[in-house]
Design a protein around this motif. Structure first.
Motif, PDB file in Angstrom:
ATOM      1  N   MET A 183     -11.006  10.604 -42.103  1.00 36.47           N
ATOM      2  CA  MET A 183     -10.406  10.619 -40.768  1.00 36.47           C
ATOM      3  C   MET A 183     -11.058   9.586 -39.852  1.00 36.47           C
ATOM      4  O   MET A 183     -10.417   9.084 -38.927  1.00 36.47           O
ATOM      5  CB  MET A 183     -10.521  12.022 -40.170  1.00 36.47           C
ATOM      6  CG  MET A 183      -9.765  13.082 -40.958  1.00 36.47           C
ATOM      7  SD  MET A 183      -8.002  12.746 -41.163  1.00 36.47           S
ATOM      8  CE  MET A 183      -7.413  13.193 -39.542  1.00 36.47           C
ATOM      9  N   THR A 184     -12.312   9.256 -40.117  1.00 34.20           N
ATOM     10  CA  THR A 184     -12.952   8.176 -39.376  1.00 34.20           C
ATOM     11  C   THR A 184     -12.224   6.857 -39.634  1.00 34.20           C
ATOM     12  O   THR A 184     -11.983   6.057 -38.711  1.00 34.20           O
ATOM     13  CB  THR A 184     -14.425   8.037 -39.766  1.00 34.20           C
ATOM     14  OG1 THR A 184     -15.116   9.257 -39.479  1.00 34.20           O
ATOM     15  CG2 THR A 184     -15.091   6.901 -39.007  1.00 34.20           C
ATOM     16  N   ILE A 214     -13.353  19.176 -36.972  1.00 30.81           N
ATOM     17  CA  ILE A 214     -14.401  18.188 -36.696  1.00 30.81           C
ATOM     18  C   ILE A 214     -13.889  16.780 -36.977  1.00 30.81           C
ATOM     19  O   ILE A 214     -14.108  15.839 -36.196  1.00 30.81           O
ATOM     20  CB  ILE A 214     -15.654  18.487 -37.534  1.00 30.81           C
ATOM     21  CG1 ILE A 214     -16.258  19.840 -37.142  1.00 30.81           C
ATOM     22  CG2 ILE A 214     -16.693  17.378 -37.384  1.00 30.81           C
ATOM     23  CD1 ILE A 214     -17.382  20.302 -38.060  1.00 30.81           C
ATOM     24  N   ALA A 215     -13.179  16.629 -38.099  1.00 29.08           N
ATOM     25  CA  ALA A 215     -12.691  15.308 -38.506  1.00 29.08           C
ATOM     26  C   ALA A 215     -11.695  14.742 -37.500  1.00 29.08           C
ATOM     27  O   ALA A 215     -11.729  13.543 -37.184  1.00 29.08           O
ATOM     28  CB  ALA A 215     -12.050  15.404 -39.889  1.00 29.08           C
ATOM     29  N   TYR A 216     -10.802  15.576 -36.983  1.00 27.91           N
ATOM     30  CA  TYR A 216      -9.838  15.098 -35.987  1.00 27.91           C
ATOM     31  C   TYR A 216     -10.541  14.691 -34.692  1.00 27.91           C
ATOM     32  O   TYR A 216     -10.151  13.700 -34.056  1.00 27.91           O
ATOM     33  CB  TYR A 216      -8.785  16.165 -35.713  1.00 27.91           C
ATOM     34  CG  TYR A 216      -7.603  16.111 -36.647  1.00 27.91           C
ATOM     35  CD1 TYR A 216      -6.568  15.202 -36.444  1.00 27.91           C
ATOM     36  CD2 TYR A 216      -7.522  16.956 -37.754  1.00 27.91           C
ATOM     37  CE1 TYR A 216      -5.490  15.136 -37.306  1.00 27.91           C
ATOM     38  CE2 TYR A 216      -6.455  16.903 -38.629  1.00 27.91           C
ATOM     39  CZ  TYR A 216      -5.431  15.995 -38.397  1.00 27.91           C
ATOM     40  OH  TYR A 216      -4.367  15.931 -39.265  1.00 27.91           O
ATOM     41  N   CYS A 217     -11.561  15.443 -34.309  1.00 26.72           N
ATOM     42  CA  CYS A 217     -12.335  15.068 -33.115  1.00 26.72           C
ATOM     43  C   CYS A 217     -13.003  13.710 -33.323  1.00 26.72           C
ATOM     44  O   CYS A 217     -12.978  12.844 -32.425  1.00 26.72           O
ATOM     45  CB  CYS A 217     -13.377  16.141 -32.805  1.00 26.72           C
ATOM     46  SG  CYS A 217     -12.696  17.705 -32.228  1.00 26.72           S
ATOM     47  N   VAL A 218     -13.592  13.518 -34.506  1.00 26.82           N
ATOM     48  CA  VAL A 218     -14.217  12.236 -34.824  1.00 26.82           C
ATOM     49  C   VAL A 218     -13.175  11.122 -34.812  1.00 26.82           C
ATOM     50  O   VAL A 218     -13.415  10.019 -34.296  1.00 26.82           O
ATOM     51  CB  VAL A 218     -14.926  12.302 -36.195  1.00 26.82           C
ATOM     52  CG1 VAL A 218     -15.401  10.922 -36.626  1.00 26.82           C
ATOM     53  CG2 VAL A 218     -16.094  13.267 -36.140  1.00 26.82           C
ATOM     54  N   PHE A 239     -13.735  21.871 -40.962  1.00 27.52           N
ATOM     55  CA  PHE A 239     -13.987  20.465 -41.276  1.00 27.52           C
ATOM     56  C   PHE A 239     -12.871  19.569 -40.741  1.00 27.52           C
ATOM     57  O   PHE A 239     -13.123  18.478 -40.229  1.00 27.52           O
ATOM     58  CB  PHE A 239     -14.142  20.271 -42.786  1.00 27.52           C
ATOM     59  CG  PHE A 239     -15.502  20.632 -43.300  1.00 27.52           C
ATOM     60  CD1 PHE A 239     -16.641  20.040 -42.789  1.00 27.52           C
ATOM     61  CD2 PHE A 239     -15.641  21.577 -44.318  1.00 27.52           C
ATOM     62  CE1 PHE A 239     -17.901  20.378 -43.269  1.00 27.52           C
ATOM     63  CE2 PHE A 239     -16.901  21.917 -44.801  1.00 27.52           C
ATOM     64  CZ  PHE A 239     -18.035  21.312 -44.272  1.00 27.52           C
ATOM     65  N   GLU A 263     -20.913   8.214 -48.528  1.00 25.03           N
ATOM     66  CA  GLU A 263     -19.683   8.402 -47.759  1.00 25.03           C
ATOM     67  C   GLU A 263     -19.607   7.414 -46.598  1.00 25.03           C
ATOM     68  O   GLU A 263     -18.537   6.881 -46.284  1.00 25.03           O
ATOM     69  CB  GLU A 263     -19.596   9.839 -47.241  1.00 25.03           C
ATOM     70  CG  GLU A 263     -19.358  10.886 -48.302  1.00 25.03           C
ATOM     71  CD  GLU A 263     -17.990  10.753 -48.959  1.00 25.03           C
ATOM     72  OE1 GLU A 263     -17.038  10.324 -48.269  1.00 25.03           O
ATOM     73  OE2 GLU A 263     -17.876  11.063 -50.153  1.00 25.03           O
ATOM     74  N   THR A 284     -17.812  16.228 -45.936  1.00 24.89           N
ATOM     75  CA  THR A 284     -18.117  14.872 -45.503  1.00 24.89           C
ATOM     76  C   THR A 284     -16.995  13.906 -45.849  1.00 24.89           C
ATOM     77  O   THR A 284     -16.687  12.992 -45.072  1.00 24.89           O
ATOM     78  CB  THR A 284     -19.428  14.394 -46.156  1.00 24.89           C
ATOM     79  OG1 THR A 284     -20.444  15.370 -45.980  1.00 24.89           O
ATOM     80  CG2 THR A 284     -19.882  13.084 -45.540  1.00 24.89           C
ATOM     81  N   VAL A 305     -14.267  14.018 -43.180  1.00 25.72           N
ATOM     82  CA  VAL A 305     -14.705  13.354 -41.936  1.00 25.72           C
ATOM     83  C   VAL A 305     -14.682  11.840 -42.124  1.00 25.72           C
ATOM     84  O   VAL A 305     -14.237  11.099 -41.236  1.00 25.72           O
ATOM     85  CB  VAL A 305     -16.107  13.840 -41.542  1.00 25.72           C
ATOM     86  CG1 VAL A 305     -16.609  13.083 -40.310  1.00 25.72           C
ATOM     87  CG2 VAL A 305     -16.090  15.343 -41.251  1.00 25.72           C
ATOM     88  N   THR A 306     -15.141  11.362 -43.277  1.00 28.03           N
ATOM     89  CA  THR A 306     -15.136   9.928 -43.542  1.00 28.03           C
ATOM     90  C   THR A 306     -13.717   9.377 -43.559  1.00 28.03           C
ATOM     91  O   THR A 306     -13.431   8.324 -42.978  1.00 28.03           O
ATOM     92  CB  THR A 306     -15.810   9.635 -44.894  1.00 28.03           C
ATOM     93  OG1 THR A 306     -17.141  10.148 -44.887  1.00 28.03           O
ATOM     94  CG2 THR A 306     -15.852   8.140 -45.167  1.00 28.03           C
TER      95      THR A 306
END
Length: 382
Positions: free
Chosen positions: A364-365, A69-73, A66, A128, A358, A361-362
């Motif tokens: 890090m967004t 994925i979050a860092y990529c986002v 997770f 989220e 989620t 990811v939110t």
């Protein structure tokens, strides 16, 4: 003297080298200080989670996926043009409202709450997305108005904020509703909300407590408040989490019992030890020193975010950066407050430490947006 001057001329120009480094980070649209703090929090969080989960490698691997994925986002979002984000904010907001309505109509439920939309193999939690959409929309609204805001502008902004908050409260998800409302209210406050409105709002909140308690709040929400006031009234029921959490925090002392040696967490006395109550695990095993280290990282991150907000070149960026940063502070404050028994338990995870999907990811967004703002600021200054 001439020889020494010739030697100095042959030395590499440190300022030129530093400028090239700054140029590299600027081209990557990354704030290196913010990134370094986030990486430190990520690594520390994974270690704490490994202990809190009973040394579960599968859980840590899941968290690592997770985070990846979050860092990529985050890096993708950091490339966005903030003026484009401002223009698209109404569509993002309206889309989120539609999804929240769909949750009420066709959402998937679990543990008495209906918060998800099923996409087949995965489930999506629209609330989220509103953690991003609400502050972006509110900041965009005020960026088109003269500040300090007029009364009509404040009313419109509160409608923007409270509409998704009420829909999320109906799921029911009180914790997320409070956080989303806070993210928007912070924007209103930073826009220059007059003090008379602030004191008036506090008075209205005090007046509304009685009708909220009798006609709005559900039984389990009332129980959380009663447990906060007197956890000993139901030691083996509603008060169990808070009592065990306080026991874990107090038993850690200054240095803690050592990583993987906490009795409350390792012997499963502390429920939700890898999610909402993970800081109690850390306090027991790493002691006050470990808690201070984590809070220091949080403080550095918040300070960097406020600096980015302070040096932003336009109203939209300044309001949004401030909201992202101060909302992160609210996350930390609410989690620690409820674990320490100072606030009702509302199910708010500890940012970048608790197990999440989620939510990570939110979060890090939002930091991606913060980096985009920092990068845009540097481009304008240059």
């Amino acid at each position: 003297m001439k020889l020494s001057q010739d030697f100095v001329r042959q030395l590499p120009d440190s300022r030129h080298h530093f400028g090239r480094q700054q140029g590299l980070w600027q081209r990557l649209h990354v704030d290196p200080i913010l990134l370094l703090i986030l990486l430190a929090l990520t690594c520390f969080g994974l270690v704490v989670l490994y202990s809190a989960s009973g040394q579960s490698e599968s859980m840590v691997k899941r968290q690592f996926v997770f985070f990846s994925i979050a860092y990529c986002v985050m890096f993708v979002v950091a490339q966005l043009d903030m003026q484009m984000v401002r223009r698209w904010s109404p569509w993002l907001y309206v889309g989120g409202i539609i999804l929240l309505v769909l949750v009420i109509l066709i959402g998937v439920g679990a543990k008495g709450a209906q918060r998800w939309i099923s996409l087949g193999v995965v489930r999506f939690q629209p609330s989220e997305a509103m953690k991003i959409a609400v502050p972006v929309m509110t900041a965009a609204y005020f960026s088109r108005r003269s500040l300090p805001p007029k009364f009509t502008d404040i009313v419109v902004s509160m409608i923007i904020i409270m509409l998704p908050a009420v829909l999320i409260f109906m799921q029911p998800d009180l914790g997320t509703a409070i956080l989303i409302a806070a993210s928007g209210i912070i924007v209103v406050f930073m826009a220059g909300l007059p003090w008379r409105y602030i004191f008036g709002s506090l008075a209205m909140i005090c007046i509304s407590i009685w009708p909220m308690w009798h006609w709005v709040m559900k039984d389990y929400q009332k129980q959380r408040v009663l447990t906060l006031l007197d956890p000993e009234a139901d030691r083996l029921g509603a008060g169990w989490n808070i009592i065990q959490s306080k026991t874990a925090i107090g038993s850690g002392g200054l240095h803690g019992k050592g990583l993987f040696n906490g009795t409350q967490s390792q012997l499963d006395f502390l429920p939700e030890s890898h999610t909402d109550f993970i800081i109690a695990v850390m306090a027991e095993e790493l002691g006050l020193i470990g808690v201070i280290f984590l809070l220091s990282l949080y403080l550095l991150l918040i300070a960097r975010g406020l600096y980015i907000a302070w040096t932003s070149q336009n109203t939209f960026n300044r309001l949004l950066a401030g909201s992202i940063t101060l909302t992160f502070f609210v996350y930390v404050f609410v989690n620690i407050g409820m674990v320490a028994g100072m606030l009702p338990v509302v199910g708010v995870p500890l940012p970048l430490v608790s197990l999440g999907g989620t939510s990570i990811v939110t979060l890090m967004t939002s930091f991606g947006l913060l980096m985009a703002i920092a990068t845009e600021k540097k481009k304008v200054v240059a």
